[in-house]
Design a protein around this motif. Structure first.
Motif, short mmCIF file in Angstrom:
data_model
loop_
_atom_site.label_atom_id
_atom_site.label_comp_id
_atom_site.label_asym_id
_atom_site.label_seq_id
_atom_site.Cartn_x
_atom_site.Cartn_y
_atom_site.Cartn_z
N VAL A 175 0.84 -1.20 0.00
CA VAL A 175 0.00 0.00 0.00
C VAL A 175 0.88 1.26 0.00
O VAL A 175 1.93 1.28 0.63
CB VAL A 175 -0.96 0.02 1.21
CG1 VAL A 175 -0.21 0.10 2.52
CG2 VAL A 175 -1.97 1.16 1.09
N SER A 176 0.43 2.27 -0.73
CA SER A 176 1.15 3.54 -0.80
C SER A 176 0.17 4.70 -0.79
O SER A 176 -0.87 4.67 -1.44
CB SER A 176 2.00 3.61 -2.07
OG SER A 176 2.51 4.92 -2.25
N ASN A 202 -3.68 5.40 11.68
CA ASN A 202 -2.84 5.35 10.48
C ASN A 202 -2.43 3.92 10.14
O ASN A 202 -2.50 3.49 8.99
CB ASN A 202 -1.60 6.22 10.68
CG ASN A 202 -1.91 7.71 10.75
OD1 ASN A 202 -2.96 8.14 10.27
ND2 ASN A 202 -1.03 8.48 11.35
N ILE A 203 -1.99 3.18 11.17
CA ILE A 203 -1.61 1.79 10.95
C ILE A 203 -2.83 0.98 10.49
O ILE A 203 -2.74 0.16 9.57
CB ILE A 203 -1.00 1.18 12.23
CG1 ILE A 203 0.33 1.86 12.55
CG2 ILE A 203 -0.81 -0.32 12.07
CD1 ILE A 203 0.92 1.46 13.89
N SER A 214 4.56 3.79 4.07
CA SER A 214 3.48 4.01 3.11
C SER A 214 3.17 5.49 2.94
O SER A 214 2.43 5.88 2.04
CB SER A 214 2.22 3.29 3.58
OG SER A 214 1.72 3.87 4.78
N ARG A 215 3.70 6.31 3.86
CA ARG A 215 3.51 7.77 3.91
C ARG A 215 2.10 8.18 4.33
O ARG A 215 1.71 9.32 4.11
CB ARG A 215 3.90 8.42 2.58
CG ARG A 215 5.43 8.42 2.39
CD ARG A 215 5.92 9.59 1.58
NE ARG A 215 7.37 9.71 1.71
CZ ARG A 215 8.18 9.99 0.69
NH1 ARG A 215 7.69 10.17 -0.52
NH2 ARG A 215 9.47 10.12 0.89
N ILE A 216 1.36 7.30 4.97
CA ILE A 216 0.08 7.73 5.50
C ILE A 216 0.28 8.65 6.70
O ILE A 216 -0.52 9.59 6.91
CB ILE A 216 -0.83 6.53 5.90
CG1 ILE A 216 -2.22 7.04 6.27
CG2 ILE A 216 -0.21 5.69 7.00
CD1 ILE A 216 -3.22 5.98 6.60
N PRO A 253 8.41 5.22 0.24
CA PRO A 253 9.54 4.32 0.50
C PRO A 253 9.18 2.84 0.41
O PRO A 253 9.95 2.04 -0.14
CB PRO A 253 9.96 4.71 1.93
CG PRO A 253 9.55 6.14 2.05
CD PRO A 253 8.28 6.27 1.28
N ASP A 254 8.00 2.47 0.92
CA ASP A 254 7.61 1.06 0.87
C ASP A 254 7.32 0.59 -0.56
O ASP A 254 7.48 -0.59 -0.87
CB ASP A 254 6.39 0.80 1.74
CG ASP A 254 6.74 0.60 3.20
OD1 ASP A 254 7.94 0.71 3.54
OD2 ASP A 254 5.82 0.35 4.01
N ARG A 255 6.88 1.49 -1.41
CA ARG A 255 6.64 1.10 -2.81
C ARG A 255 7.98 0.88 -3.51
O ARG A 255 8.15 -0.08 -4.28
CB ARG A 255 5.82 2.18 -3.52
CG ARG A 255 5.53 1.90 -5.00
CD ARG A 255 4.75 0.61 -5.24
NE ARG A 255 3.54 0.51 -4.45
CZ ARG A 255 2.39 1.13 -4.76
NH1 ARG A 255 2.30 1.89 -5.84
NH2 ARG A 255 1.33 0.97 -3.98
#
Length: 663
Positions: free
Chosen positions: A410-411, A472-473, A629-631, A418-420
């Motif tokens: 998820v992004s 957020n998580i 994910s930058r959420i 970063p996770d993407r």
């Protein structure tokens, strides 16, 4: 499995023997009343294969004999299920009569009810996402004695169960054989695997309600203890949607890990029905040791640490001087002097993943009409980081090559999160170590500003958690587990900037999650702080605290968010054998926080990654999903105006203002 619930009314529940959390604010719940239909709706949303309920009617008399009769009936139609014959169970002294009824009419009835007194109702609800067993199963289960079981869990060991058996049916048969109250805690303590249970036991001289969850809280079970303004006792895997902003504090609590019983009897004072809640200890000796979480070797001698650091530097040099296409695990890792603990952990993790990805007979029935190469039974919650890369690589070794594997990512910042970026790099590395596997990176893209309804829904899922960090998580997990995203060209080598993307939704029912890796292997920043402040003993103390509160801070919330998508979360790092092994390994072999980030934190898992040939993943720093994910960044901007303002306000621990968040 999918979810369970219970509503008890008319029984005065005494909780005076429990040590409840005194830090919880007073609860005013008169404006918030949940019904059976509310709980059914919450469980139905999870997409179960079946959903059903049963009601037990309890009736006392006022004749002075303290008799209680009970009647089991369908509480509304079973959905996708079939009706179970009603039972009339009469309790009088030491005798118990079970009278079956056909079409609702009694065949025989030998009971002198006497003068009827106060009554009570117990509503049992069970939803099933069936992953095991040959034949369709419907909950609640009711046997000929009137015992009722709703169960949400998996039996991965401890009790011998055939691969074609249903966990729930097998457990029901075992519970019926428990003739004394002490034997039920014994049985539940033997189970290896995640579970939550509600069980109504009828014996010759007792009516007892049992409930509880496994020692690490891997399956959610929320509780509403009776209050002065709301005497209803409730249990549920998930909270229904509610106007929670009307309340001060939460309606629900996370049920503390343990086994509980309520023996229902007639009060000697007013002939009403009462029950005192008792908590029972787990009785399995190995499990009791794991709960204590005591490590034997914590503080190294200078020579221990020197030898360990010397081996680490040798491994770093040797690995980086080896061509990336060569896996030391495949070509003779002994020349790199990897520690025996790393080899032992690799073996234990592989066995854990295998237990959680074995395709039972129910799978074969599921895919009988589907081309096997197009069926994806197991997915991985995937950031491309160390933990998820290890799980993906081990899943490849455990799962039949004919199956594809979905990697759910998820992004909240498109292709720039970063996770993407690490997921794309991780996909490339997985293709190198497992080129014959068909990998699918499922890219779930989201904009926080477009998720008003979803945010409201996730708020109910994370409850009683109530901070912006939890939200957020929760949103990130919920969206990733939904698996509704995009696939890039499967032939891509990772440089897919101009490649077409196609819409895709994962059909995997099982999702492997890396929870427990950071807690057990010192992956958090606070672990480094503790080590710096007090060295090894303080580090161990912080890790122990994390493990003993993981049920409350993480697992219940995560299980609810993932299960809401009709998928079952499984946690290979929290397998009982993995936990025991890590506790038996000296702490300095698990982590060495004198070393830089990306080397000393989760040191042993980095060695495992090297053994699997995952050289690039082995040196990646820890990055939490809300940041990767930058959420968190988007949430900070929305709720605090900027990241800087959020940091000044310690946004992660700030409680949610539900009204403003939904506006």
């Amino acid at each position: 499995m999918c979810g369970i619930a219970l509503i008890v009314s008319g029984v005065r529940i005494d909780i005076s023997c429990l040590s409840l959390d005194s830090t919880c604010p007073p609860r005013k719940t008169e404006d918030l009343v949940f019904s059976v239909d509310d709980l059914k709706a919450a469980l139905r949303r999870r997409g179960p294969d079946s959903l059903g309920s049963k009601k037990v009617l309890l009736q006392s008399d006022v004749s002075g004999q303290k008799n209680i009769s009970s009647f089991v009936e369908d509480d509304g139609a079973l959905e996708l299920g079939e009706d179970i014959k009603k039972l009339h169970i009469v309790q009088s002294g030491n005798e118990c009569d079970c009278v079956s009824l056909d079409n609702g009419m009694p065949v025989s009835l030998s009971y002198n009810a006497g003068v009827q007194g106060p009554s009570a109702e117990l509503h049992f609800i069970g939803a099933i996402l069936q992953l095991r067993g040959i034949y369709p199963l419907f909950q609640p289960l009711v046997d000929s004695y009137g015992n009722i079981l709703v169960y949400n869990g998996e039996i991965f060991g401890g009790i011998n169960i055939a691969s074609d058996n249903s966990d729930t049916e097998f457990l029901m048969q075992a519970l019926v054989k428990c003739c004394t109250c002490d034997s039920i805690p014994d049985l539940l303590s033997m189970i290896k695997g995640p579970w939550a249970i509600i069980y109504w036991q009828v014996t010759e001289c007792s009516r007892t309600l049992w409930f509880g969850r496994d020692a690490f809280g891997r399956r959610s079970l929320l509780v509403h203890w009776p209050t002065e303004d709301d005497p209803t006792f409730m249990l549920s895997s998930v909270s229904p949607l509610s106007p929670i902003e009307k309340t001060s504090g939460s309606y629900w609590e996370e049920l503390s890990c343990g086994i509980y019983s309520v023996h229902v009897e007639v009060s000697s004072s007013n002939q009403g029905l009462i029950g005192e809640v008792r908590r029972h200890e787990y009785t399995n000796s190995m499990l009791k040791e794991l709960i204590k979480w005591e490590r034997i070797s914590i503080e190294p001698k200078p020579e221990d640490l020197h030898a360990s650091q010397y081996k680490s530097s040798r491994k770093q040099h040797n690995v980086h001087s080896t061509p990336l296409e060569v896996s030391p695990y495949e070509t003779g890792s002994s020349r790199f002097s990897f520690s025996m603990p790393a080899h032992s952990l690799l073996k234990a993790l592989k066995e854990s993943v295998f237990r959680r990805s074995s395709l039972y007979n129910i799978y074969q029935a599921t895919v009988s009409d589907v081309r096997q190469e197009g069926y994806v039974p197991v997915a991985v919650l995937f950031s491309g980081g160390l933990d998820s890369m290890i799980l993906a690589a081990l899943l490849d070794q455990c799962l039949d090559p004919c199956y594809e594997i979905d990697l759910l990512n998820v992004s909240f910042d498109g292709q720039s999160a970063p996770d993407r970026l690490s997921a794309k790099a991780g996909l490339k590395e997985l293709k190198r170590v497992a080129p014959s596997r068909r990998w699918k990176l499922v890219e779930v893209d989201a904009e926080l500003s477009d998720l008003a309804f979803e945010t409201s829904h996730v708020m109910s899922l994370i409850e009683p958690a109530n901070t912006y960090m939890d939200l957020n998580i929760g949103i990130a997990l919920w969206l990733a587990a939904c698996g509704d995203g995009w696939l890039s060209d499967g032939n891509s080598d990772g440089n897919d900037g101009n490649l077409a993307r196609v819409k895709y939704k994962s059909n995997a029912r099982i999702v492997l999650v890396g929870s427990g890796a950071d807690e057990q292997c010192a992956g958090y920043g606070r672990h480094r702080t503790s080590h710096r402040r007090g060295s090894w003993m303080e580090l161990n103390k912080e890790m122990k605290l994390d493990m003993q509160r993981i049920w409350k801070r993480n697992l219940g919330r995560d299980d609810r968010c993932i299960a809401d998508n009709g998928r079952e979360a499984r946690f290979p790092f929290l397998d009982e054998d993995v936990i025991r092994l890590l506790l038996n390994i000296p702490l300095w072999e698990v982590a060495d926080l004198d070393q830089p980030s990306g080397i000393g934190d989760k040191k042993i898992l980095r060695e495992v990654a090297q053994l699997l040939g995952l050289h690039e993943a082995a040196v990646l720093p820890k990055r939490a999903i809300q940041f990767g994910s930058r959420i968190a960044r988007e949430s900070n901007r929305k709720n605090f105006g900027s990241n800087r303002a959020a940091n000044q306000a310690s946004a992660g621990s700030v409680r949610i203002d539900r009204k403003s968040n939904l506006s």
